[in-house]
Motif scaffolding. Structure first.
Motif, PDB file in Angstrom:
ATOM      1  N   THR A 295       0.836  -1.199   0.000  1.00  0.00           N
ATOM      2  CA  THR A 295       0.000   0.000   0.000  1.00  0.00           C
ATOM      3  C   THR A 295       0.872   1.252   0.000  1.00  0.00           C
ATOM      4  N   GLN A 296       0.240   2.405  -0.069  1.00  0.00           N
ATOM      5  CA  GLN A 296       0.990   3.663  -0.028  1.00  0.00           C
ATOM      6  C   GLN A 296       1.753   3.827   1.284  1.00  0.00           C
ATOM      7  N   LYS A 297       1.274   3.173   2.346  1.00  0.00           N
ATOM      8  CA  LYS A 297       1.966   3.245   3.627  1.00  0.00           C
ATOM      9  C   LYS A 297       3.128   2.264   3.716  1.00  0.00           C
TER      10      LYS A 297
END
Length: 257
Positions: free
Chosen positions: A174-176
Motif C-alpha cells: 500500500t501507499q503506507k
C-alpha cells in the motif's frame, strides 16, 4: 449481464479501457501488474494480496536485479478459505444448519435427557461439524507478454524506490508501505474498474470470471483446463462460469428478426 451477485465479465474493449484508465492515475506500474495478474492468471483478490516477490521473480545476490520466473507456483495456503500468513483470517459464522432425520431425532433425545436432569444446554454443542475449505496449490505459466511486461516494469519500479527486496517481501504494498489485506485490495480493484474505467457491476472477481469465460467459451477448452487454472476443487464450481459472454447476448438481441 451477470446474474445477481456475480462479477461482470469484461469484453476485450472494456479491458483495454481499464488499462488506459490506469495510465491516467498514480502508481500505474503497480496497478497494471495487479490487474494483469487478475485478468491473465485468474487469481482471486486474496491470492494477489498474499503474493510474495519469490512467487514471480528470482532476485540476484545483491537484490538490485531479478529474473522473472516462467511459472508462478501458488501455494495452497494462499487460496480461498485459508489462513495464510495470519493476514487473511476467515471466521466461520453459521446462519443455517441442517440435519438428516435420524440425526435430528438423536439431538432431540439428547436435549430431552439434559433438560430432565436440569443440566445446562449449550446449543452450539449440537451443531453438526462444519466443512472447512481446503486450499489447492496450482502452477500457472506466466506466458502472456502483457503480463510479463507489467511485472517487469513494476519490479523495476519497486527496486528503484526501495533498493533492497527480500524473496519474502510482499509483492504489492500500500501507499503506507505495508502489505494489502484482501478486503483492501478488493476495494482498490473495484475502484479501478468502476470509478476509473466506468464499468458497471465490475468487481475484483471480474478478471477471474473474464479469464475462465474466455477459456471455456471463446477458446473452447475443456472444463478440466479451466478448473486447473482456477484452482477449483470441484469441476461443478467451474461449470458456474459456463455462461455466455455479455457481448454474445448483446449481439443476439441486436439481430432479432
Amino acid at each position: 449481464m451477470p446474474k445477481s451477485g456475480q462479477a461482470r465479465v469484461l469484453t476485450q474493449q472494456q479491458q483495454c479501457d481499464l488499462f488506459q484508465a490506469i495510465e491516467q492515475h498514480r502508481h500505474k506500474e503497480k496497478n497494471k501488474a495487479i490487474m494483469q495478474i487478475s485478468f491473465k492468471l485468474g487469481l482471486r483478490a486474496q491470492e494477489i494480496a498474499l503474493l510474495q516477490v519469490k512467487e514471480v521473480a528470482r532476485l540476484n545476490s545483491s537484490s538490485s536485479d531479478f529474473t522473472l520466473l516462467e511459472i508462478m507456483s501458488l501455494p495452497a495456503a494462499y487460496t480461498k478459505g485459508s489462513d495464510a500468513m495470519n493476514r487473511s483470517k476467515s471466521t466461520y459464522q453459521r446462519n443455517r444448519i441442517s440435519f438428516d432425520t435420524e440425526s435430528f431425532k438423536k439431538v432431540v433425545k439428547q436435549i430431552e435427557t439434559l433438560a430432565k436432569s436440569n443440566a445446562k444446554i449449550n446449543p452450539e454443542d449440537f451443531y453438526p461439524p462444519s466443512k472447512k475449505h481446503r486450499g489447492k496449490a496450482r502452477d500457472l505459466p506466466m506466458v502472456d507478454k502483457e503480463l510479463r511486461t507489467a511485472l517487469i516494469e513494476y519490479l523495476r519500479y519497486r527496486i528503484s524506490v526501495k533498493s533492497f527486496l527480500k524473496p519474502s517481501s510482499p509483492l504489492f504494498v500500500t501507499q503506507k508501505g505495508g502489505p494489502y489485506s484482501p478486503n483492501t485490495l478488493q476495494e482498490h480493484m473495484a475502484l479501478m474498474l468502476r470509478d476509473w474505467a466506468g464499468i458497471e457491476k465490475a468487481s475484483s472477481h471480474s478478471g477471474r470470471r473474464s479469464l475462465i469465460t474466455n477459456i471455456i467459451h471463446r477458446q473452447k477448452k475443456s472444463v478440466k483446463i479451466a478448473q486447473k487454472i482456477a484452482g477449483h476443487v470441484n469441476s461443478s464450481t467451474t461449470l458456474i462460469y459456463e455462461e455466455p459472454p455479455e457481448e454474445l447476448i448483446d449481439h443476439a438481441l441486436r439481430n432479432l428478426t
